[in-house]
Design a protein around this motif. Structure first.
Motif, mmCIF file in Angstrom:
data_model
loop_
_atom_site.group_PDB
_atom_site.id
_atom_site.type_symbol
_atom_site.label_atom_id
_atom_site.label_comp_id
_atom_site.label_asym_id
_atom_site.label_seq_id
_atom_site.Cartn_x
_atom_site.Cartn_y
_atom_site.Cartn_z
ATOM 1 N N MET A 84 10.832 6.741 0.344
ATOM 2 C CA MET A 84 9.545 6.095 0.207
ATOM 3 C C MET A 84 9.686 4.592 0.419
ATOM 4 O O MET A 84 10.601 3.994 -0.102
ATOM 5 C CB MET A 84 9.007 6.298 -1.210
ATOM 6 C CG MET A 84 8.218 7.531 -1.429
ATOM 7 S SD MET A 84 7.375 7.477 -3.008
ATOM 8 C CE MET A 84 8.317 8.694 -3.876
ATOM 9 N N THR A 85 8.767 4.047 1.170
ATOM 10 C CA THR A 85 8.676 2.601 1.316
ATOM 11 C C THR A 85 7.262 2.242 1.719
ATOM 12 O O THR A 85 6.693 2.841 2.623
ATOM 13 C CB THR A 85 9.658 2.071 2.375
ATOM 14 O OG1 THR A 85 10.985 2.395 1.988
ATOM 15 C CG2 THR A 85 9.560 0.574 2.509
ATOM 16 N N SER A 86 6.717 1.267 1.039
ATOM 17 C CA SER A 86 5.385 0.781 1.366
ATOM 18 C C SER A 86 5.478 -0.415 2.297
ATOM 19 O O SER A 86 6.483 -1.122 2.327
ATOM 20 C CB SER A 86 4.641 0.357 0.101
ATOM 21 O OG SER A 86 4.330 1.481 -0.673
ATOM 22 N N GLU A 87 4.391 -0.640 3.023
ATOM 23 C CA GLU A 87 4.263 -1.838 3.827
ATOM 24 C C GLU A 87 3.379 -2.800 3.048
ATOM 25 O O GLU A 87 2.269 -2.448 2.640
ATOM 26 C CB GLU A 87 3.622 -1.510 5.174
ATOM 27 C CG GLU A 87 3.491 -2.717 6.065
ATOM 28 C CD GLU A 87 2.864 -2.390 7.411
ATOM 29 O OE1 GLU A 87 3.365 -2.914 8.412
ATOM 30 O OE2 GLU A 87 1.867 -1.642 7.444
ATOM 31 N N LEU A 88 3.873 -4.013 2.827
ATOM 32 C CA LEU A 88 3.116 -5.030 2.100
ATOM 33 C C LEU A 88 2.440 -5.941 3.127
ATOM 34 O O LEU A 88 3.107 -6.536 3.979
ATOM 35 C CB LEU A 88 4.032 -5.832 1.187
ATOM 36 C CG LEU A 88 3.363 -6.824 0.240
ATOM 37 C CD1 LEU A 88 2.337 -6.142 -0.663
ATOM 38 C CD2 LEU A 88 4.411 -7.539 -0.599
ATOM 39 N N VAL A 89 1.102 -6.014 3.052
ATOM 40 C CA VAL A 89 0.307 -6.731 4.046
ATOM 41 C C VAL A 89 -0.513 -7.818 3.358
ATOM 42 O O VAL A 89 -1.249 -7.524 2.410
ATOM 43 C CB VAL A 89 -0.654 -5.765 4.784
ATOM 44 C CG1 VAL A 89 -1.475 -6.520 5.833
ATOM 45 C CG2 VAL A 89 0.111 -4.602 5.412
ATOM 46 N N ASP A 112 -5.766 2.011 6.129
ATOM 47 C CA ASP A 112 -4.328 1.867 5.849
ATOM 48 C C ASP A 112 -4.024 1.521 4.397
ATOM 49 O O ASP A 112 -2.865 1.490 3.996
ATOM 50 C CB ASP A 112 -3.736 0.754 6.724
ATOM 51 C CG ASP A 112 -3.749 1.085 8.199
ATOM 52 O OD1 ASP A 112 -3.783 2.278 8.543
ATOM 53 O OD2 ASP A 112 -3.738 0.135 9.011
ATOM 54 N N THR A 113 -5.044 1.220 3.611
ATOM 55 C CA THR A 113 -4.829 0.727 2.255
ATOM 56 C C THR A 113 -4.650 1.880 1.273
ATOM 57 O O THR A 113 -5.519 2.726 1.132
ATOM 58 C CB THR A 113 -6.023 -0.144 1.798
ATOM 59 O OG1 THR A 113 -6.195 -1.218 2.721
ATOM 60 C CG2 THR A 113 -5.787 -0.711 0.416
ATOM 61 N N THR A 114 -3.505 1.878 0.590
ATOM 62 C CA THR A 114 -3.272 2.856 -0.479
ATOM 63 C C THR A 114 -3.256 2.184 -1.848
ATOM 64 O O THR A 114 -3.320 2.868 -2.862
ATOM 65 C CB THR A 114 -1.948 3.618 -0.259
ATOM 66 O OG1 THR A 114 -0.867 2.689 -0.220
ATOM 67 C CG2 THR A 114 -1.989 4.424 1.032
ATOM 68 N N ALA A 115 -3.166 0.845 -1.856
ATOM 69 C CA ALA A 115 -3.184 0.095 -3.116
ATOM 70 C C ALA A 115 -3.509 -1.367 -2.810
ATOM 71 O O ALA A 115 -3.335 -1.833 -1.680
ATOM 72 C CB ALA A 115 -1.836 0.184 -3.825
ATOM 73 N N ASP A 146 -15.419 1.483 -1.483
ATOM 74 C CA ASP A 146 -14.241 2.257 -1.063
ATOM 75 C C ASP A 146 -12.954 1.772 -1.727
ATOM 76 O O ASP A 146 -11.947 2.469 -1.700
ATOM 77 C CB ASP A 146 -14.095 2.205 0.458
ATOM 78 C CG ASP A 146 -15.205 2.958 1.177
ATOM 79 O OD1 ASP A 146 -15.749 3.921 0.601
ATOM 80 O OD2 ASP A 146 -15.535 2.574 2.314
ATOM 81 N N TYR A 147 -12.980 0.601 -2.321
ATOM 82 C CA TYR A 147 -11.802 0.065 -3.005
ATOM 83 C C TYR A 147 -11.752 0.463 -4.482
ATOM 84 O O TYR A 147 -10.723 0.306 -5.133
ATOM 85 C CB TYR A 147 -11.786 -1.468 -2.930
ATOM 86 C CG TYR A 147 -11.543 -2.017 -1.550
ATOM 87 C CD1 TYR A 147 -10.274 -2.011 -0.996
ATOM 88 C CD2 TYR A 147 -12.578 -2.567 -0.801
ATOM 89 C CE1 TYR A 147 -10.036 -2.525 0.261
ATOM 90 C CE2 TYR A 147 -12.361 -3.079 0.464
ATOM 91 C CZ TYR A 147 -11.085 -3.059 0.991
ATOM 92 O OH TYR A 147 -10.854 -3.565 2.243
ATOM 93 N N ASP A 198 4.404 4.880 -1.191
ATOM 94 C CA ASP A 198 4.181 4.993 0.247
ATOM 95 C C ASP A 198 2.854 4.360 0.609
ATOM 96 O O ASP A 198 1.953 4.262 -0.226
ATOM 97 C CB ASP A 198 4.142 6.471 0.674
ATOM 98 C CG ASP A 198 5.527 7.076 0.807
ATOM 99 O OD1 ASP A 198 6.448 6.370 1.224
ATOM 100 O OD2 ASP A 198 5.669 8.275 0.493
ATOM 101 N N GLY A 199 2.711 3.971 1.862
ATOM 102 C CA GLY A 199 1.432 3.483 2.363
ATOM 103 C C GLY A 199 1.344 1.978 2.344
ATOM 104 O O GLY A 199 2.297 1.262 2.053
#
Length: 191
Positions: free
Chosen positions: A1-6, A52-55, A78-79, A120-121
């Motif tokens: 598991m790895t998330s992408e931080l944007v 693309d947002t999971t958190a 939606d958030y 993830d995400g």
């Protein structure tokens, strides 16, 4: 598991993210987003990000600002149920807003690094300039989604401090230019 931080944000040509919504936010030149003619296509990136947002990740001050408005906003419905993380050494569980989905407190940059490794995400940072600066300098931000507005403020908050971070290489993923002068810039951080 790895998330992408944007990091996603509105920014001026000179790299300032301070007070896009108005002078009430603190900068005397604030309000530059609303001083730009509105074109829906210039803000399409915000809708694309949602897929693309999971958190969501916030610093304390941005959490306080967003949580005062977003939970009841239909534009941000939606958030509501997305997990939210607040990075702060001062916030307590009692300070968290009811009815805004699962919320968690992180106390350090190291906690953010662990979060990235255990989920993830896409985790998106809205606002939170100081947090984004710190996380960028720590090498934790993977992508910058920027909408650049045609203004020069000459000073204010930025997410980039060249005097502290040194060089970071970016690769342009996507860009577009709109008739109102807004430029979309999506950059991946090169490692």
């Amino acid at each position: 598991m790895t998330s992408e931080l944007v990091y996603t944000g509105f920014i001026t040509v000179d790299g300032i993210v301070d007070s896009p919504g108005g002078t009430v936010e603190g900068h005397p030149g604030g309000g530059w987003v609303f001083d730009t003619p509105f074109l829906p296509e210039a803000f399409a990136l915000k809708g694309e990000e949602l897929a693309d947002t999971t958190a969501l990740l916030f610093g304390r001050r941005s959490y306080d600002a967003f949580s005062a408005f977003w939970p009841g906003s239909e534009d941000h419905a939606d958030y509501r149920d997305l997990p939210k993380y607040v990075v702060s050494t001062t916030i307590s569980e009692d300070d968290l807003v009811d009815g805004w989905g699962p919320q968690h407190i992180l106390r350090s940059t190291e906690d953010v690094a662990r979060l990235k490794e255990t989920t993830d995400g896409g985790i998106f940072i809205h606002g939170s300039a100081e947090l984004a600066t710190r996380l960028g300098e720590a090498g934790l931000i993977d992508r910058y989604n920027l909408l650049m507005f045609p203004f020069l403020l000459g000073g204010g908050k930025s997410v980039f401090r060249a005097d502290e971070a040194g060089r970071r290489n970016l690769k342009l993923r996507e860009s577009d230019v709109y008739d109102n002068g807004v430029v979309k810039l999506v950059y991946d951080v090169q490692r």
